[in-house]
Design an enzyme around this catalytic site. Sequence first.
Site, PDB file in Angstrom:
ATOM      1  N   SER A 194       2.349 -41.268  -2.441  1.00  0.00           N
ATOM      2  CA  SER A 194       2.521 -40.166  -1.501  1.00  0.00           C
ATOM      3  C   SER A 194       2.734 -40.689  -0.089  1.00  0.00           C
ATOM      4  CB  SER A 194       1.271 -39.281  -1.527  1.00  0.00           C
ATOM      5  OG  SER A 194       1.255 -38.414  -0.414  1.00  0.00           O
ATOM      6  N   TYR A 235      -8.417 -38.760  -0.838  1.00  0.00           N
ATOM      7  CA  TYR A 235      -7.222 -38.583  -1.680  1.00  0.00           C
ATOM      8  C   TYR A 235      -6.164 -39.604  -1.250  1.00  0.00           C
ATOM      9  CZ  TYR A 235      -2.532 -36.860  -2.628  1.00  0.00           C
ATOM     10  OH  TYR A 235      -1.209 -36.787  -2.967  1.00  0.00           O
ATOM     11  N   LYS A 293      -4.603 -43.275  -3.080  1.00  0.00           N
ATOM     12  CA  LYS A 293      -3.193 -43.660  -3.283  1.00  0.00           C
ATOM     13  C   LYS A 293      -2.947 -45.074  -2.733  1.00  0.00           C
ATOM     14  CE  LYS A 293      -1.563 -39.769  -5.061  1.00  0.00           C
ATOM     15  NZ  LYS A 293      -1.103 -39.703  -6.471  1.00  0.00           N
TER      16      LYS A 293
HETATM   17  C1  WQD Z   1       2.413 -28.634   4.903  1.00  0.00           C
HETATM   18  C2  WQD Z   1       2.448 -27.965   6.285  1.00  0.00           C
HETATM   19  C3  WQD Z   1       0.294 -27.701   7.327  1.00  0.00           C
HETATM   20  C4  WQD Z   1      -1.268 -24.854   4.358  1.00  0.00           C
HETATM   21  C5  WQD Z   1      -0.256 -32.798   1.337  1.00  0.00           C
HETATM   22  C6  WQD Z   1      -0.660 -34.150   0.809  1.00  0.00           C
HETATM   23  C7  WQD Z   1       0.527 -34.832   0.182  1.00  0.00           C
HETATM   24  C8  WQD Z   1       1.128 -33.993  -0.899  1.00  0.00           C
HETATM   25  C9  WQD Z   1       1.421 -32.577  -0.383  1.00  0.00           C
HETATM   26  C10 WQD Z   1      -0.518 -33.256  -2.567  1.00  0.00           C
HETATM   27  C11 WQD Z   1       1.518 -28.620   7.300  1.00  0.00           C
HETATM   28  C12 WQD Z   1       0.908 -26.334   7.014  1.00  0.00           C
HETATM   29  C13 WQD Z   1      -0.473 -25.755   5.058  1.00  0.00           C
HETATM   30  C14 WQD Z   1      -1.573 -23.590   4.937  1.00  0.00           C
HETATM   31  C15 WQD Z   1      -0.270 -24.174   6.870  1.00  0.00           C
HETATM   32  N1  WQD Z   1       0.357 -34.130  -2.083  1.00  0.00           N
HETATM   33  N2  WQD Z   1       0.014 -25.414   6.297  1.00  0.00           N
HETATM   34  N3  WQD Z   1      -1.067 -23.301   6.182  1.00  0.00           N
HETATM   35  O1  WQD Z   1      -0.515 -31.656   4.177  1.00  0.00           O
HETATM   36  O2  WQD Z   1       1.976 -32.279   4.383  1.00  0.00           O
HETATM   37  O3  WQD Z   1       0.723 -32.940   2.334  1.00  0.00           O
HETATM   38  O4  WQD Z   1       0.250 -32.031   0.253  1.00  0.00           O
HETATM   39  O5  WQD Z   1      -0.200 -32.207  -3.098  1.00  0.00           O
HETATM   40  O6  WQD Z   1       0.106 -36.076  -0.361  1.00  0.00           O
HETATM   41  O7  WQD Z   1      -1.084 -34.939   1.895  1.00  0.00           O
HETATM   42  O8  WQD Z   1       1.264 -30.540   2.732  1.00  0.00           O
HETATM   43  O9  WQD Z   1       1.617 -28.192   2.070  1.00  0.00           O
HETATM   44  O10 WQD Z   1      -0.728 -28.938   2.712  1.00  0.00           O
HETATM   45  O11 WQD Z   1       1.038 -28.693   4.479  1.00  0.00           O
HETATM   46  O12 WQD Z   1       0.188 -23.875   7.994  1.00  0.00           O
HETATM   47  O13 WQD Z   1      -2.287 -22.721   4.353  1.00  0.00           O
HETATM   48  O14 WQD Z   1       2.010 -26.613   6.150  1.00  0.00           O
HETATM   49  O15 WQD Z   1      -0.337 -27.693   8.601  1.00  0.00           O
HETATM   50  O16 WQD Z   1       2.162 -28.571   8.570  1.00  0.00           O
HETATM   51  P1  WQD Z   1       0.822 -31.862   3.535  1.00  0.00           P
HETATM   52  P2  WQD Z   1       0.742 -29.032   2.936  1.00  0.00           P
END
Ligand code: WQD
Length: 340
Positions: free
Chosen positions: A125, A150, A154
Amino acid sequence: MKNILVTGGAGYVGSHVIVSLLEQGYGAVSVDNFYNSSPKVYQRLRELTGKDFIDIEADVCDEAKMKEVMAKHDLWAVIHCAGYKAVPESVSKPLEYYQNNLGTTFSLCNAMRQTGVTRFVFSSSATVYGEPQFLPYTEEHPTGNCTNPYGMSKVMNERILTDMAAANPDWGVVLLRYFNPIGAHPSGRIGDAPGGIPNNIMPYILKVANGLLPVLPIAGDDYDTPDGTGLRDYLHISDLAEGHVAALRYLEDFTGSEAVNLGTGQSVSVRELIRGIEKTSGKTLPTEIKSRRPGDIAEARADVSKAKRLFGWETKKTLEEMCADAWRWASQNPQGYEGE
Ligand code: WQD
Protein backbone atom coordinates in the site's frame (compact mmCIF):
# COMPACT_ATOMS: atom_id res chain seq x y z
CA MET A 1 -2.02 -23.93 -16.99
CA LYS A 2 -0.34 -21.78 -14.32
CA ASN A 3 -2.24 -22.15 -11.01
CA ILE A 4 -2.16 -19.09 -8.75
CA LEU A 5 -2.96 -19.08 -5.03
CA VAL A 6 -4.97 -15.95 -4.17
CA THR A 7 -5.21 -15.39 -0.42
CA GLY A 8 -8.23 -13.25 0.47
CA GLY A 9 -9.85 -14.29 -2.82
CA ALA A 10 -13.34 -13.54 -1.47
CA GLY A 11 -12.38 -9.96 -0.68
CA TYR A 12 -12.70 -6.75 -2.68
CA VAL A 13 -9.25 -6.89 -4.29
CA GLY A 14 -8.92 -10.69 -4.32
CA SER A 15 -12.22 -11.29 -6.12
CA HIS A 16 -11.36 -8.81 -8.89
CA VAL A 17 -7.89 -10.39 -9.20
CA ILE A 18 -9.54 -13.79 -9.70
CA VAL A 19 -11.66 -12.37 -12.55
CA SER A 20 -8.51 -11.12 -14.31
CA LEU A 21 -6.65 -14.39 -13.71
CA LEU A 22 -9.44 -16.56 -15.12
CA GLU A 23 -10.03 -14.25 -18.09
CA GLN A 24 -6.33 -14.48 -18.97
CA GLY A 25 -6.05 -18.24 -18.81
CA TYR A 26 -4.63 -18.79 -15.33
CA GLY A 27 -5.99 -21.25 -12.82
CA ALA A 28 -7.01 -19.80 -9.43
CA VAL A 29 -7.06 -21.26 -5.93
CA SER A 30 -8.71 -18.94 -3.40
CA VAL A 31 -8.06 -19.26 0.33
CA ASP A 32 -10.22 -17.10 2.60
CA ASN A 33 -11.61 -17.39 6.15
CA PHE A 34 -14.36 -14.82 5.46
CA TYR A 35 -13.20 -12.58 8.33
CA ASN A 36 -14.06 -9.54 6.20
CA SER A 37 -15.78 -11.10 3.16
CA SER A 38 -18.58 -13.44 2.07
CA PRO A 39 -18.42 -16.85 0.33
CA LYS A 40 -21.39 -15.65 -1.76
CA VAL A 41 -18.92 -13.86 -4.04
CA TYR A 42 -17.62 -17.18 -5.39
CA GLN A 43 -20.81 -18.14 -7.22
CA ARG A 44 -20.91 -14.67 -8.76
CA LEU A 45 -17.32 -15.09 -9.93
CA ARG A 46 -18.21 -18.37 -11.62
CA GLU A 47 -21.23 -16.74 -13.29
CA LEU A 48 -19.22 -13.70 -14.37
CA THR A 49 -16.32 -15.56 -15.91
CA GLY A 50 -18.03 -18.76 -17.00
CA LYS A 51 -15.02 -20.51 -15.51
CA ASP A 52 -14.40 -22.60 -12.42
CA PHE A 53 -11.69 -22.34 -9.79
CA ILE A 54 -10.85 -23.85 -6.41
CA ASP A 55 -12.05 -22.18 -3.22
CA ILE A 56 -10.84 -23.25 0.22
CA GLU A 57 -12.05 -21.93 3.58
CA ALA A 58 -8.99 -21.67 5.79
CA ASP A 59 -6.90 -19.30 7.88
CA VAL A 60 -3.80 -18.29 5.92
CA CYS A 61 -1.89 -18.34 9.23
CA ASP A 62 -2.36 -22.14 9.27
CA GLU A 63 1.03 -23.15 7.85
CA ALA A 64 0.26 -26.87 7.65
CA LYS A 65 -2.88 -26.09 5.66
CA MET A 66 -1.01 -23.72 3.34
CA LYS A 67 1.62 -26.42 2.73
CA GLU A 68 -1.13 -28.93 1.94
CA VAL A 69 -2.80 -26.50 -0.51
CA MET A 70 0.47 -25.67 -2.27
CA ALA A 71 1.51 -29.32 -2.57
CA LYS A 72 -1.91 -30.42 -3.83
CA HIS A 73 -2.50 -27.72 -6.44
CA ASP A 74 0.93 -27.41 -8.09
CA LEU A 75 1.03 -23.62 -7.68
CA TRP A 76 3.02 -21.32 -9.97
CA ALA A 77 2.79 -18.26 -7.71
CA VAL A 78 1.14 -16.74 -4.64
CA ILE A 79 -0.81 -13.47 -4.68
CA HIS A 80 -1.23 -12.45 -1.04
CA CYS A 81 -4.26 -10.18 -0.55
CA ALA A 82 -5.55 -11.48 2.80
CA GLY A 83 -5.03 -9.07 5.68
CA TYR A 84 -6.68 -6.79 8.20
CA LYS A 85 -6.89 -3.30 6.69
CA ALA A 86 -8.87 -0.93 8.92
CA VAL A 87 -6.49 1.88 9.86
CA PRO A 88 -8.37 3.08 12.98
CA GLU A 89 -8.89 -0.52 14.21
CA SER A 90 -5.16 -1.20 13.83
CA VAL A 91 -4.43 1.63 16.29
CA SER A 92 -6.65 0.08 18.97
CA LYS A 93 -5.67 -3.55 18.17
CA PRO A 94 -1.97 -3.51 17.22
CA LEU A 95 -1.20 -7.05 18.38
CA GLU A 96 -4.03 -8.57 16.35
CA TYR A 97 -2.85 -6.63 13.27
CA TYR A 98 0.79 -7.66 13.56
CA GLN A 99 -0.08 -11.23 14.51
CA ASN A 100 -2.40 -11.67 11.51
CA ASN A 101 -0.77 -9.52 8.85
CA LEU A 102 2.72 -10.89 9.55
CA GLY A 103 1.63 -14.40 10.57
CA THR A 104 -0.01 -14.96 7.18
CA THR A 105 3.23 -14.02 5.44
CA PHE A 106 5.37 -16.27 7.67
CA SER A 107 2.97 -19.14 7.02
CA LEU A 108 3.01 -18.66 3.25
CA CYS A 109 6.81 -18.27 3.03
CA ASN A 110 7.41 -21.44 5.06
CA ALA A 111 4.90 -23.39 3.00
CA MET A 112 6.47 -22.07 -0.21
CA ARG A 113 9.95 -23.14 0.94
CA GLN A 114 8.68 -26.63 1.71
CA THR A 115 6.87 -27.06 -1.61
CA GLY A 116 9.19 -25.28 -4.05
CA VAL A 117 6.89 -22.34 -4.89
CA THR A 118 9.16 -19.34 -5.64
CA ARG A 119 6.97 -16.46 -6.88
CA PHE A 120 5.18 -14.01 -4.56
CA VAL A 121 3.03 -10.95 -5.36
CA PHE A 122 2.26 -8.92 -2.24
CA SER A 123 -0.69 -6.58 -1.73
CA SER A 124 1.15 -3.60 -0.29
CA SER A 125 0.00 0.00 0.00
CA ALA A 126 1.05 3.59 -0.60
CA THR A 127 0.54 4.01 3.12
CA VAL A 128 4.10 2.71 3.55
CA TYR A 129 5.34 6.11 2.34
CA GLY A 130 3.84 8.09 5.23
CA GLU A 131 3.96 11.91 5.12
CA PRO A 132 5.29 12.80 1.63
CA GLN A 133 8.80 14.25 1.44
CA PHE A 134 8.07 14.81 -2.27
CA LEU A 135 5.26 14.10 -4.74
CA PRO A 136 4.50 12.20 -6.81
CA TYR A 137 5.75 9.30 -4.68
CA THR A 138 8.35 7.26 -6.55
CA GLU A 139 9.24 3.77 -5.31
CA GLU A 140 12.47 5.31 -3.98
CA HIS A 141 10.53 7.55 -1.57
CA PRO A 142 11.47 6.60 2.01
CA THR A 143 9.10 4.15 3.67
CA GLY A 144 8.43 3.28 7.31
CA ASN A 145 7.27 6.64 8.60
CA CYS A 146 3.75 5.27 9.18
CA THR A 147 1.32 6.57 11.77
CA ASN A 148 -0.52 3.29 12.36
CA PRO A 149 0.09 -0.47 12.85
CA TYR A 150 -1.77 -1.30 9.63
CA GLY A 151 0.75 0.71 7.61
CA MET A 152 3.66 -0.61 9.65
CA SER A 153 2.54 -4.20 9.03
CA LYS A 154 2.83 -3.47 5.29
CA VAL A 155 6.34 -2.04 5.78
CA MET A 156 7.38 -5.09 7.81
CA ASN A 157 5.94 -7.51 5.24
CA GLU A 158 7.81 -5.72 2.47
CA ARG A 159 11.04 -6.13 4.43
CA ILE A 160 10.40 -9.82 5.19
CA LEU A 161 9.72 -10.56 1.51
CA THR A 162 12.68 -8.49 0.27
CA ASP A 163 14.98 -10.40 2.64
CA MET A 164 13.47 -13.74 1.56
CA ALA A 165 14.18 -12.88 -2.08
CA ALA A 166 17.77 -11.93 -1.17
CA ALA A 167 18.30 -15.20 0.69
CA ASN A 168 16.68 -17.41 -1.96
CA PRO A 169 18.15 -16.62 -5.43
CA ASP A 170 15.36 -18.54 -7.21
CA TRP A 171 12.61 -16.40 -5.62
CA GLY A 172 10.83 -13.58 -7.45
CA VAL A 173 8.90 -11.04 -5.32
CA VAL A 174 6.79 -8.07 -6.45
CA LEU A 175 5.48 -5.64 -3.85
CA LEU A 176 2.48 -3.84 -5.34
CA ARG A 177 1.94 -0.50 -3.61
CA TYR A 178 -1.76 0.21 -4.17
CA PHE A 179 -2.90 3.78 -4.06
CA ASN A 180 -6.68 4.11 -3.61
CA PRO A 181 -8.67 1.39 -5.41
CA ILE A 182 -12.36 2.21 -5.98
CA GLY A 183 -15.13 1.12 -8.31
CA ALA A 184 -16.33 -2.36 -9.17
CA HIS A 185 -16.49 -4.84 -12.02
CA PRO A 186 -18.64 -3.23 -14.77
CA SER A 187 -21.21 -6.04 -14.43
CA GLY A 188 -22.26 -4.71 -11.02
CA ARG A 189 -22.07 -8.26 -9.63
CA ILE A 190 -18.98 -7.92 -7.42
CA GLY A 191 -17.65 -4.95 -5.45
CA ASP A 192 -16.50 -3.53 -2.13
CA ALA A 193 -18.85 -4.65 0.64
CA PRO A 194 -17.61 -3.43 4.04
CA GLY A 195 -20.03 -4.03 6.89
CA GLY A 196 -21.11 -1.30 9.33
CA ILE A 197 -19.59 2.17 9.14
CA PRO A 198 -16.96 2.14 6.35
CA ASN A 199 -13.49 3.51 7.02
CA ASN A 200 -12.85 4.39 3.39
CA ILE A 201 -14.44 7.27 1.55
CA MET A 202 -16.04 5.53 -1.44
CA PRO A 203 -18.03 2.88 0.46
CA TYR A 204 -19.17 5.64 2.82
CA ILE A 205 -20.31 7.85 -0.07
CA LEU A 206 -22.20 4.90 -1.57
CA LYS A 207 -24.02 4.13 1.70
CA VAL A 208 -25.12 7.77 1.89
CA ALA A 209 -26.24 7.65 -1.76
CA ASN A 210 -28.22 4.49 -0.94
CA GLY A 211 -29.81 6.17 2.08
CA LEU A 212 -28.16 3.71 4.49
CA LEU A 213 -26.19 6.47 6.24
CA PRO A 214 -27.60 9.98 6.78
CA VAL A 215 -24.63 12.21 5.96
CA LEU A 216 -21.07 12.01 4.67
CA PRO A 217 -18.46 13.38 7.10
CA ILE A 218 -15.75 15.26 5.20
CA ALA A 219 -12.62 14.72 7.30
CA GLY A 220 -11.17 18.19 7.03
CA ASP A 221 -11.64 20.92 4.43
CA ASP A 222 -8.70 23.05 5.52
CA TYR A 223 -5.91 21.25 3.68
CA ASP A 224 -3.61 23.22 1.39
CA THR A 225 -5.39 21.83 -1.70
CA PRO A 226 -7.52 23.52 -4.39
CA ASP A 227 -10.85 22.88 -2.63
CA GLY A 228 -9.46 22.28 0.87
CA THR A 229 -10.29 18.56 0.95
CA GLY A 230 -7.84 15.67 0.78
CA LEU A 231 -6.41 14.57 -2.56
CA ARG A 232 -5.85 10.89 -3.38
CA ASP A 233 -4.78 8.84 -6.40
CA TYR A 234 -7.92 6.74 -7.01
CA LEU A 235 -7.66 3.90 -9.51
CA HIS A 236 -10.29 1.49 -10.83
CA ILE A 237 -10.26 -1.89 -9.05
CA SER A 238 -10.26 -3.64 -12.44
CA ASP A 239 -7.12 -1.74 -13.49
CA LEU A 240 -5.58 -2.73 -10.15
CA ALA A 241 -6.47 -6.38 -10.79
CA GLU A 242 -4.84 -6.23 -14.22
CA GLY A 243 -1.71 -4.92 -12.49
CA HIS A 244 -1.46 -8.23 -10.63
CA VAL A 245 -1.54 -10.23 -13.87
CA ALA A 246 1.08 -7.89 -15.30
CA ALA A 247 3.22 -8.64 -12.23
CA LEU A 248 2.84 -12.40 -12.84
CA ARG A 249 4.00 -11.96 -16.43
CA TYR A 250 7.02 -10.04 -15.12
CA LEU A 251 7.83 -12.90 -12.74
CA GLU A 252 8.21 -15.33 -15.65
CA ASP A 253 11.76 -14.09 -16.14
CA PHE A 254 12.53 -12.18 -12.94
CA THR A 255 14.15 -13.22 -9.67
CA GLY A 256 14.83 -10.79 -6.85
CA SER A 257 12.39 -8.20 -5.48
CA GLU A 258 10.78 -5.02 -6.83
CA ALA A 259 8.34 -2.52 -5.30
CA VAL A 260 5.94 -1.06 -7.86
CA ASN A 261 3.33 1.71 -7.49
CA LEU A 262 -0.15 1.03 -8.86
CA GLY A 263 -2.01 4.30 -9.40
CA THR A 264 -3.11 6.71 -12.12
CA GLY A 265 -0.53 9.44 -11.46
CA GLN A 266 -3.36 11.95 -10.90
CA SER A 267 -5.02 12.97 -7.63
CA VAL A 268 -8.70 13.72 -7.01
CA SER A 269 -10.29 15.53 -4.05
CA VAL A 270 -13.03 14.33 -1.74
CA ARG A 271 -15.42 16.91 -3.20
CA GLU A 272 -14.60 15.80 -6.76
CA LEU A 273 -15.34 12.20 -5.77
CA ILE A 274 -18.64 13.22 -4.19
CA ARG A 275 -19.56 15.11 -7.36
CA GLY A 276 -18.70 12.02 -9.42
CA ILE A 277 -21.19 9.89 -7.50
CA GLU A 278 -23.81 12.66 -7.48
CA LYS A 279 -23.53 12.88 -11.27
CA THR A 280 -23.82 9.15 -11.93
CA SER A 281 -26.53 8.53 -9.30
CA GLY A 282 -28.55 11.71 -9.89
CA LYS A 283 -28.60 12.24 -6.12
CA THR A 284 -27.46 15.13 -3.93
CA LEU A 285 -25.36 13.89 -1.03
CA PRO A 286 -25.63 15.58 2.37
CA THR A 287 -22.22 16.31 3.85
CA GLU A 288 -20.83 17.76 7.07
CA ILE A 289 -17.36 19.08 7.73
CA LYS A 290 -15.56 17.20 10.51
CA SER A 291 -12.03 17.49 11.85
CA ARG A 292 -9.11 15.87 10.10
CA ARG A 293 -8.42 12.21 10.93
CA PRO A 294 -5.17 11.66 12.88
CA GLY A 295 -2.35 10.81 10.47
CA ASP A 296 -4.22 11.88 7.33
CA ILE A 297 -2.12 13.62 4.68
CA ALA A 298 -3.19 16.40 2.31
CA GLU A 299 -2.26 14.61 -0.93
CA ALA A 300 -1.07 11.22 -2.18
CA ARG A 301 -0.18 10.78 -5.86
CA ALA A 302 1.79 8.00 -7.54
CA ASP A 303 4.69 8.22 -9.95
CA VAL A 304 3.62 5.37 -12.22
CA SER A 305 6.58 5.27 -14.59
CA LYS A 306 8.07 2.10 -13.07
CA ALA A 307 4.92 -0.01 -13.64
CA LYS A 308 4.91 1.20 -17.23
CA ARG A 309 8.61 0.44 -17.67
CA LEU A 310 8.67 -2.98 -15.98
CA PHE A 311 5.16 -4.30 -16.70
CA GLY A 312 3.95 -2.25 -19.63
CA TRP A 313 0.99 -1.56 -17.29
CA GLU A 314 -0.96 1.66 -16.86
CA THR A 315 -4.50 2.47 -15.82
CA LYS A 316 -7.14 2.70 -18.56
CA LYS A 317 -10.33 3.65 -16.74
CA THR A 318 -11.47 7.20 -16.03
CA LEU A 319 -12.86 8.70 -12.83
CA GLU A 320 -16.29 8.72 -14.48
CA GLU A 321 -16.03 4.97 -15.09
CA MET A 322 -14.87 4.40 -11.51
CA CYS A 323 -17.92 6.28 -10.20
CA ALA A 324 -20.40 4.72 -12.65
CA ASP A 325 -19.19 1.18 -11.88
CA ALA A 326 -19.13 1.85 -8.13
CA TRP A 327 -22.71 3.13 -8.23
CA ARG A 328 -23.97 0.25 -10.40
CA TRP A 329 -22.60 -2.26 -7.83
CA ALA A 330 -23.91 -0.33 -4.79
CA SER A 331 -27.35 0.49 -6.21
CA GLN A 332 -27.88 -3.11 -7.32
CA ASN A 333 -26.44 -4.55 -4.09
CA PRO A 334 -27.16 -2.04 -1.29
CA GLN A 335 -26.49 -4.72 1.34
CA GLY A 336 -23.42 -6.05 -0.47
CA TYR A 337 -23.53 -9.85 -0.68
CA GLU A 338 -25.91 -10.17 2.27
CA GLY A 339 -28.84 -8.78 0.36
CA GLU A 340 -29.62 -12.03 -1.47
C1 WQD B 1 -9.56 8.99 1.35
C2 WQD B 1 -9.86 10.48 1.54
C3 WQD B 1 -9.90 11.20 3.84
C4 WQD B 1 -13.43 8.84 4.97
C5 WQD B 1 -6.48 4.12 3.34
C6 WQD B 1 -5.31 3.21 3.63
C7 WQD B 1 -4.78 2.63 2.34
C8 WQD B 1 -5.85 1.90 1.60
C9 WQD B 1 -7.09 2.79 1.42
C10 WQD B 1 -7.01 0.23 2.98
C11 WQD B 1 -8.99 11.14 2.60
C12 WQD B 1 -11.29 11.34 3.21
C13 WQD B 1 -12.37 9.40 4.28
C14 WQD B 1 -14.51 9.66 5.39
C15 WQD B 1 -13.44 11.56 4.39
N1 WQD B 1 -6.03 0.62 2.17
N2 WQD B 1 -12.38 10.75 4.00
N3 WQD B 1 -14.47 11.00 5.09
O1 WQD B 1 -6.88 7.08 4.06
O2 WQD B 1 -6.17 7.51 1.62
O3 WQD B 1 -6.07 5.19 2.52
O4 WQD B 1 -7.48 3.36 2.69
O5 WQD B 1 -8.16 0.04 2.60
O6 WQD B 1 -3.72 1.73 2.65
O7 WQD B 1 -4.28 3.99 4.20
O8 WQD B 1 -8.28 6.26 2.10
O9 WQD B 1 -10.71 6.27 1.70
O10 WQD B 1 -9.88 6.33 4.10
O11 WQD B 1 -9.64 8.35 2.64
O12 WQD B 1 -13.44 12.78 4.12
O13 WQD B 1 -15.51 9.21 6.02
O14 WQD B 1 -11.21 10.62 1.98
O15 WQD B 1 -9.60 12.33 4.66
O16 WQD B 1 -8.71 12.47 2.17
P1 WQD B 1 -6.81 6.62 2.64
P2 WQD B 1 -9.70 6.75 2.68
